[in-house]
Structure formats: structure tokens, C-alpha cells
Enzyme design. Structure first.
Site, PDB file in Angstrom:
ATOM      1  N   ASP A  10     -21.788  25.917 -12.922  1.00 48.76           N
ATOM      2  CA  ASP A  10     -20.708  24.983 -12.663  1.00 48.76           C
ATOM      3  C   ASP A  10     -19.451  25.583 -13.298  1.00 48.76           C
ATOM      4  O   ASP A  10     -19.535  26.488 -14.138  1.00 48.76           O
ATOM      5  CB  ASP A  10     -21.061  23.631 -13.304  1.00 48.76           C
ATOM      6  CG  ASP A  10     -19.915  22.652 -13.267  1.00 48.76           C
ATOM      7  OD1 ASP A  10     -19.401  22.394 -12.157  1.00 48.76           O
ATOM      8  OD2 ASP A  10     -19.515  22.165 -14.338  1.00 48.76           O
ATOM      9  N   ASP A  12     -15.850  23.628 -14.152  1.00 54.51           N
ATOM     10  CA  ASP A  12     -15.158  22.778 -15.124  1.00 54.51           C
ATOM     11  C   ASP A  12     -16.142  22.211 -16.141  1.00 54.51           C
ATOM     12  O   ASP A  12     -17.110  21.551 -15.774  1.00 54.51           O
ATOM     13  CB  ASP A  12     -14.463  21.612 -14.415  1.00 54.51           C
ATOM     14  CG  ASP A  12     -13.406  22.080 -13.429  1.00 54.51           C
ATOM     15  OD1 ASP A  12     -12.467  22.762 -13.859  1.00 54.51           O
ATOM     16  OD2 ASP A  12     -13.535  21.761 -12.232  1.00 54.51           O
ATOM     17  N   ASP A 172     -22.956  21.069 -16.860  1.00 54.02           N
ATOM     18  CA  ASP A 172     -22.627  20.166 -17.963  1.00 54.02           C
ATOM     19  C   ASP A 172     -22.795  18.699 -17.622  1.00 54.02           C
ATOM     20  O   ASP A 172     -22.515  17.842 -18.457  1.00 54.02           O
ATOM     21  CB  ASP A 172     -21.181  20.401 -18.418  1.00 54.02           C
ATOM     22  CG  ASP A 172     -20.163  19.924 -17.375  1.00 54.02           C
ATOM     23  OD1 ASP A 172     -20.353  20.222 -16.180  1.00 54.02           O
ATOM     24  OD2 ASP A 172     -19.175  19.267 -17.753  1.00 54.02           O
TER      25      ASP A 172
END
Length: 227
Positions: A10, A12, A172
Site C-alpha cells: 500500500d 499512504d 496499514d
């Protein structure tokens, strides 16, 4: 799982701490609408579902609701501003490049699978001089689907020249765990990103607190998956 595994990240909150620039862009939009800004610390967990959802969450924080045409206009304004200020304060998370170097030497390849628009993702990674490290950089518009739809992850891996059977997802938030589970691959969670639900509660296969822990976590999963 072989040593030529593809590690899919991922963006961001996983590779890059983009919150300062994203929230600055959100506050630019809110200010133009005559609404109060949102503080960075409180807004970090609004990130992760794309620009439109970030704006909706920013409005919800002030108890506001607007129609779809206004949301579309505000989203366009957000993207224009963000594109021009995309890497003013954003930085790779500490230890990232060292971790990538260590894994590259061992034969791993890397890809990005994000719900950010592809061109914005590439612009950000270009600005940070990270693009060359990734065999594929795919966003929500690349294949017309977003995480947690497993199609975006499967096609990212294929575009990177990898195989689903020898891939690992790193993220995240719940969308990252969800997309990995639906695609049937292991997932490593980072606990320093943007999520309403603590990553530990999402039960990834491995949880790391710093990027320098990533190579060991990857190797651990490789050993378990190799017959």
C-alpha cells in the site's frame, strides 16, 4: 513460496507518510467552503479510502453533509491542489529504503497497490525518487476497482511480472488485510499508518512496528509457505 516473490505495498501510511500533504489539501478545500480546518493528528485516520471519502470524512467531522455535485466539485479541487503540493512534507517511513535494499539483494521484486489515483501515486513516488524500485504502480483507476476488491491486487501482481502464489501484501489498514485475504495471499501489517481500527485487531499474518522489521517478517512468511 520462492525467493523471487513479489512484495506488494500500500502507499499512504505504509510506504510514505503522506498525511501532512493530504490534510493540507483537505483543509484547502474546507477553507474554500468556509468550513473549519481539521487538525493533522485527528485527521490521520481519515486517510486511506481515496480523495472523495477523505473529503466526506472532513465534512462529517464538522457535522456537514452536501450533495453529490458538491462532493464531485470539492474532490476535483482537492486533486488539483494536492497534485501541485504532493511532496512538500511527505516522506518515506524511516527505514524503508534500507529494507527495500536488503530485500532486493535477496531477489524480491516490489509493486504498489493503492486506492490513490495511479497518476498521483506515480507523481508522488517520482518526487521522492522511489518509482524505480517498483515493477508496477497501480491505483484505484488502473483497473477500475479499488481495495478490498481482490482484482486490483491480482492484476497488480500480474503487471509486476509476479505470481499470486508467491506474493505478500504489506499495508496499514483494513482494506489491505481484506484484499490480501480475498486474494488468498499472506499480509504483513504495519502499526504506524492510518486506520480507525488498530492493525493488531485486524490480525495480519505478521505485524511490524518499523520498516527495518520488514525483511525478517517477509523471510518468516516465506519459510512457512515453502513446502
Amino acid at each position: 513460496m520462492s525467493m523471487d516473490s513479489t512484495i506488494v505495498f500500500d502507499l499512504d501510511g505504509t510506504l510514505v507518510d503522506t498525511a501532512p500533504d493530504l490534510i493540507n489539501a483537505l483543509n484547502h478545500v474546507l477553507d474554500r467552503e468556509g468550513l473549519p480546518s481539521v487538525p493533522l493528528a485527528a485527521a490521520r485516520n481519515m486517510i486511506g479510502a481515496g480523495a472523495r471519502r477523505l473529503i466526506e470524512r472532513g465534512l462529517e467531522a464538522d457535522g456537514r453533509q452536501v450533495g453529490p455535485d458538491d462532493i464531485a466539485r470539492m474532490t476535483s479541487d482537492f486533486i488539483d491542489y494536492y497534485a501541485d503540493h504532493i511532496a512538500e512534507h511527505s516522506k518515506p517511513f524511516e527505514g524503508l529504503e534500507d529494507a527495500l535494499d536488503r530485500m532486493a539483494v535477496r531477489g524480491y521484486s516490489f509493486a504498489v497497490c493503492t486506492n490513490k489515483l495511479e497518476w498521483l501515486s506515480k507523481r508522488l513516488l517520482d518526487e521522492l525518487r522511489l518509482s524505480r524500485r517498483f515493477a508496477a504502480i497501480c491505483g484505484a483507476d488502473t483497473f477500475g476497482v479499488s481495495k478490498p476488491d481482490p482484482a486490483i491486487l491480482r492484476q497488480t501482481i500480474a503487471l509486476a511480472g509476479g505470481q499470486l502464489a508467491s506474493a505478500i501484501m504489506v499495508g496499514d489498514a483494513g482494506t489491505d488485510v481484506g484484499v490480501a485475504r480475498r486474494a488468498g495471499i499472506p499480509v504483513i501489517g504495519v502499526d504506524f499508518g492510518y486506520t480507525d481500527t488498530p492493525m493488531a485487531e485486524l490480525k495480519p499474518d505478521r505485524l511490524i512496528k518499523h520498516m527495518l522489521e520488514l525483511p525478517e517478517a517477509v523471510e518468516d512468511l516465506i519459510k512457512i509457505s515453502t513446502p
